[in-house]
Design an enzyme around this catalytic site. Structure first.
Site, mmCIF file in Angstrom:
data_model
loop_
_atom_site.group_PDB
_atom_site.id
_atom_site.type_symbol
_atom_site.label_atom_id
_atom_site.label_comp_id
_atom_site.label_asym_id
_atom_site.label_seq_id
_atom_site.Cartn_x
_atom_site.Cartn_y
_atom_site.Cartn_z
ATOM 1 C CG MET A 123 2.277 7.327 2.747
ATOM 2 S SD MET A 123 1.838 9.019 2.385
ATOM 3 C CE MET A 123 3.019 9.891 3.434
ATOM 4 C CB CYS A 124 5.038 4.320 8.077
ATOM 5 S SG CYS A 124 4.788 2.894 6.981
ATOM 6 N NE ARG A 125 3.417 9.912 9.308
ATOM 7 C CZ ARG A 125 3.475 10.992 8.520
ATOM 8 N NH1 ARG A 125 3.276 12.202 9.020
ATOM 9 N NH2 ARG A 125 3.747 10.856 7.237
#
Length: 322
Positions: free
Chosen positions: A1-3
């Site tokens: 997962m990223c931001r």
């Protein structure tokens, strides 16, 4: 997962005011994110990208800078962010999902004509639906895909939902309808492939340089979607202590920020986007929230919560607590 972060303002802002200088800037989130659902690896070090529109030519396609280096160690990002100003900015720090290699072609955001796209999350069981998803994409859009991520193929599917993805101006309702159809088709393909026990996280963001549309979405009613917050006001600036905060003067909003995590530690600055909701920032910077009322929409469901949303070290302000 990223931001990721999306920013829209009536006056151009120096990119550093968003990307590097706030207490919990997107660059800080690349090595110290606090609200990822997968707490095993809280780093977003598999590349980054920044996209913006030239304030002098807002109807031209966006400029995008990507790198496979971690955002915190790329000197060119600091140099650019201290010189470039823009009214509309996307920035993404990547944590690669298993099976998707680290390459510039796989770094968000991506663009097609006037449109720009980024994604936080993943399509669970993507390999089981990839070929059928690709079959729904016309040749001109298919050949514009250069990476191999579920995120970029989702963008291609979204483009396929538009009557003319190459035009220079879109109504935000047209973009919203295409985004809802994109999510519906992904769910349809997953159900047909028997991917029902492993939820997907579809926090999409798309802009045409005038409007911004973001989703906070998961195809389950058992737990929350990946985190997403928004803030609006007249100025995003520093106080006497050098801490950034959102200033609200008057009734009209001059600035809107949508971000995976709050950029400041003032709890009153930020609103949490509800689960399975589409947030729209109109060309006039009005903020609209639309529930995504499909089979996974149930506002009365008690979902398993995300990690504590204001867990910070030594930066608890305005009565917040661990």
């Amino acid at each position: 997962m990223c931001r990721w972060i999306c920013y829209k303002a009536k006056s151009p802002v120096l990119l550093a005011e968003l990307l590097t200088r706030p207490q919990h800037s997107i660059i800080n989130q690349s090595f110290e994110c606090r609200l990822r659902l997968d707490e095993v690896r809280p780093l977003n070090a598999d590349g980054f990208g920044v996209g913006w529109y030239d304030p002098q030519e807002p109807r031209e396609p966006p400029c995008i800078f990507t790198s496979v280096l971690p955002a915190w160690s790329n000197p060119n990002l600091n140099r650019l962010s201290n010189k470039i100003k823009a009214n509309l900015v996307f920035c993404h720090v990547r944590a690669a999902s298993p099976g998707f290699p680290i390459s510039e072609a796989n770094c968000h955001p991506w663009s097609f004509g006037q449109l720009m796209w980024q994604h936080n999350g993943y399509i669970s069981g993507f390999n089981k639906i990839k070929r059928k998803l690709q079959a729904r994409i016309p040749d001109d859009i298919f050949h514009a895909v250069h990476g191999n991520t579920d995120s970029e193929w989702s963008f291609a599917l979204f483009l396929s939902m538009l009557s003319d993805p190459s035009k220079s101006e879109f109504c935000h309702y047209e973009l919203k309808d295409a985004l809802m159809r994109t999510i519906a088709i992904i769910n349809e393909l997953l159900a047909a492939a028997g991917v029902v026990d492993s939820p997907s996280l579809l926090n999409f963001a798309v802009t045409d340089g005038q409007s911004i549309l973001c989703t906070r979405y998961t195809n389950t009613t058992k737990r929350e979607a990946a985190s997403l917050y928004w803030s609006s006001g007249s100025k995003f600036t520093t106080d006497a202590d050098g801490q950034y905060h959102m200033v609200r003067e008057g009734k009209r909003e001059e600035i809107v920020v949508v971000s995976s995590e709050p950029l400041t530690f003032n709890k009153s600055d930020w609103c949490k986007v509800p689960d399975n909701t589409c947030i729209v920032v109109t060309p006039r910077s009005n903020v609209l929230l639309f529930p995504i009322e499909d089979q996974f929409w149930n506002p009365k469901t008690v979902r398993e919560p995300e990690v504590p949303w204001w867990t910070v070290v030594g930066q608890l302000r305005l009565g917040t607590s661990n």
